[in-house]
Design a protein around this motif. Structure first.
Motif, mmCIF file in Angstrom:
data_model
loop_
_atom_site.group_PDB
_atom_site.id
_atom_site.type_symbol
_atom_site.label_atom_id
_atom_site.label_comp_id
_atom_site.label_asym_id
_atom_site.label_seq_id
_atom_site.Cartn_x
_atom_site.Cartn_y
_atom_site.Cartn_z
ATOM 1 N N LEU A 154 -83.193 80.116 -66.155
ATOM 2 C CA LEU A 154 -82.078 81.030 -66.377
ATOM 3 C C LEU A 154 -80.778 80.250 -66.267
ATOM 4 O O LEU A 154 -80.605 79.448 -65.345
ATOM 5 C CB LEU A 154 -82.102 82.153 -65.324
ATOM 6 N N THR A 155 -79.884 80.494 -67.201
ATOM 7 C CA THR A 155 -78.532 79.933 -67.137
ATOM 8 C C THR A 155 -77.547 81.090 -67.138
ATOM 9 O O THR A 155 -77.621 81.979 -67.987
ATOM 10 C CB THR A 155 -78.247 78.998 -68.336
ATOM 11 N N LEU A 156 -76.663 81.079 -66.159
ATOM 12 C CA LEU A 156 -75.608 82.082 -66.036
ATOM 13 C C LEU A 156 -74.280 81.394 -66.324
ATOM 14 O O LEU A 156 -73.929 80.427 -65.647
ATOM 15 C CB LEU A 156 -75.594 82.658 -64.619
ATOM 16 N N SER A 157 -73.562 81.870 -67.334
ATOM 17 C CA SER A 157 -72.286 81.267 -67.725
ATOM 18 C C SER A 157 -71.195 82.312 -67.597
ATOM 19 O O SER A 157 -71.314 83.426 -68.140
ATOM 20 C CB SER A 157 -72.344 80.781 -69.172
ATOM 21 N N LEU A 158 -70.129 81.956 -66.873
ATOM 22 C CA LEU A 158 -69.018 82.879 -66.689
ATOM 23 C C LEU A 158 -67.769 82.115 -66.274
ATOM 24 O O LEU A 158 -67.840 80.943 -65.902
ATOM 25 C CB LEU A 158 -69.359 83.963 -65.668
ATOM 26 N N GLY A 159 -66.643 82.795 -66.353
ATOM 27 C CA GLY A 159 -65.385 82.200 -65.945
ATOM 28 C C GLY A 159 -65.278 82.123 -64.430
ATOM 29 O O GLY A 159 -66.017 82.787 -63.693
ATOM 30 N N ALA A 160 -64.340 81.330 -63.970
ATOM 31 C CA ALA A 160 -64.180 81.096 -62.534
ATOM 32 C C ALA A 160 -63.776 82.364 -61.773
ATOM 33 O O ALA A 160 -64.289 82.625 -60.690
ATOM 34 C CB ALA A 160 -63.155 79.984 -62.301
ATOM 35 N N VAL A 161 -62.874 83.153 -62.332
ATOM 36 C CA VAL A 161 -62.448 84.383 -61.650
ATOM 37 C C VAL A 161 -63.609 85.361 -61.577
ATOM 38 O O VAL A 161 -63.867 85.958 -60.524
ATOM 39 C CB VAL A 161 -61.230 85.011 -62.363
ATOM 40 N N GLU A 162 -64.327 85.513 -62.675
ATOM 41 C CA GLU A 162 -65.482 86.418 -62.687
ATOM 42 C C GLU A 162 -66.549 85.946 -61.711
ATOM 43 O O GLU A 162 -67.195 86.770 -61.046
ATOM 44 C CB GLU A 162 -66.054 86.541 -64.103
ATOM 45 N N LEU A 184 -91.769 83.934 -57.074
ATOM 46 C CA LEU A 184 -90.888 83.384 -58.101
ATOM 47 C C LEU A 184 -90.623 81.895 -57.885
ATOM 48 O O LEU A 184 -90.257 81.470 -56.790
ATOM 49 C CB LEU A 184 -89.547 84.137 -58.106
ATOM 50 N N ASP A 185 -90.837 81.123 -58.911
ATOM 51 C CA ASP A 185 -90.450 79.713 -58.954
ATOM 52 C C ASP A 185 -89.556 79.570 -60.173
ATOM 53 O O ASP A 185 -90.007 79.788 -61.307
ATOM 54 C CB ASP A 185 -91.665 78.792 -59.105
ATOM 55 N N ALA A 186 -88.301 79.216 -59.947
ATOM 56 C CA ALA A 186 -87.367 79.140 -61.070
ATOM 57 C C ALA A 186 -86.208 78.214 -60.747
ATOM 58 O O ALA A 186 -85.782 78.101 -59.591
ATOM 59 C CB ALA A 186 -86.830 80.531 -61.401
ATOM 60 N N VAL A 187 -85.711 77.582 -61.770
ATOM 61 C CA VAL A 187 -84.488 76.795 -61.685
ATOM 62 C C VAL A 187 -83.390 77.620 -62.357
ATOM 63 O O VAL A 187 -83.575 78.111 -63.476
ATOM 64 C CB VAL A 187 -84.644 75.429 -62.391
ATOM 65 N N ILE A 188 -82.287 77.779 -61.655
ATOM 66 C CA ILE A 188 -81.155 78.558 -62.156
ATOM 67 C C ILE A 188 -79.961 77.626 -62.295
ATOM 68 O O ILE A 188 -79.608 76.923 -61.345
ATOM 69 C CB ILE A 188 -80.770 79.695 -61.176
ATOM 70 N N HIS A 189 -79.326 77.664 -63.444
ATOM 71 C CA HIS A 189 -78.078 76.925 -63.633
ATOM 72 C C HIS A 189 -76.928 77.914 -63.709
ATOM 73 O O HIS A 189 -76.997 78.905 -64.436
ATOM 74 C CB HIS A 189 -78.102 76.108 -64.928
ATOM 75 N N TRP A 190 -75.918 77.645 -62.924
ATOM 76 C CA TRP A 190 -74.655 78.382 -62.981
ATOM 77 C C TRP A 190 -73.661 77.488 -63.704
ATOM 78 O O TRP A 190 -73.432 76.354 -63.287
ATOM 79 C CB TRP A 190 -74.124 78.643 -61.574
ATOM 80 N N ARG A 191 -73.069 77.990 -64.759
ATOM 81 C CA ARG A 191 -72.040 77.253 -65.498
ATOM 82 C C ARG A 191 -70.725 78.006 -65.310
ATOM 83 O O ARG A 191 -70.541 79.091 -65.863
ATOM 84 C CB ARG A 191 -72.406 77.130 -66.970
ATOM 85 N N ILE A 192 -69.835 77.409 -64.506
ATOM 86 C CA ILE A 192 -68.561 78.039 -64.164
ATOM 87 C C ILE A 192 -67.477 77.418 -65.037
ATOM 88 O O ILE A 192 -67.167 76.233 -64.917
ATOM 89 C CB ILE A 192 -68.213 77.841 -62.670
ATOM 90 N N GLY A 193 -66.910 78.218 -65.918
ATOM 91 C CA GLY A 193 -65.907 77.738 -66.862
ATOM 92 C C GLY A 193 -64.499 77.787 -66.302
ATOM 93 O O GLY A 193 -64.282 77.949 -65.101
#
Length: 149
Positions: free
Chosen positions: A100-108, A60-69
């Motif tokens: 892949l972009t993962l978006s979620l709230g800070a608590v989650e 696997l070669d991938a760039v992952i972005h985590w977006r913490i709201g």
């Protein structure tokens, strides 16, 4: 010891996971709206390469972005992980196009990365949004040794 008095850098991952498990969501929200937010996020992301499972990543070669709201100013914090050549590295700036972009709230986010929430349930409840390559999305939850409190 409360989560607001704690520096995650001083706790073992399992110890921090147990602390998150016993802390009410409102208190976690206060932590992530306070002065420690950046330090907590920076420390938790800095640990991710240490719990990466190269044996599960294969080629696997991938760039992952985590977006913490849920930032106090209404914005999001974005962190970039680069998985390539059997390694996982935290990038200083999220500049590459993500697979892949993962978006979620800070608590989650805290609950997810400490093993106190399951990614599929978060997606089903609309708390975790994923965008991008479905193959990477399906594989991603298996790529890290998450503590089990």
């Amino acid at each position: 010891m409360t989560v607001n008095d704690t520096n995650p850098a001083l706790l073992e991952p399992l110890e921090f996971a147990r602390l998150v498990k016993r802390t009410p969501a409102g208190e976690l929200r206060r932590l992530m709206h306070g002065d420690q937010r950046t330090a907590v996020l920076d420390e938790l992301f800095a640990r991710m390469p240490n719990v990466f499972r190269a044996d599960r990543a294969g080629s696997l070669d991938a760039v992952i972005h985590w977006r913490i709201g849920d930032r106090p100013d209404g914005g999001v914090d974005t962190y970039q992980l680069v998985i390539a050549n059997g390694r996982c590295e935290l990038s200083p700036r999220p500049e590459a196009e993500p697979a892949l972009t993962l978006s979620l709230g800070a608590v989650e986010f805290l609950q997810l990365i400490t093993g106190n929430a399951h990614p599929v349930l978060l997606v089903m409840r609309g708390k975790l949004k994923t965008t991008g390559d479905l193959g990477v999305t399906a594989k991603f939850p298996t790529l890290f040794d998450i503590p089990r409190p």
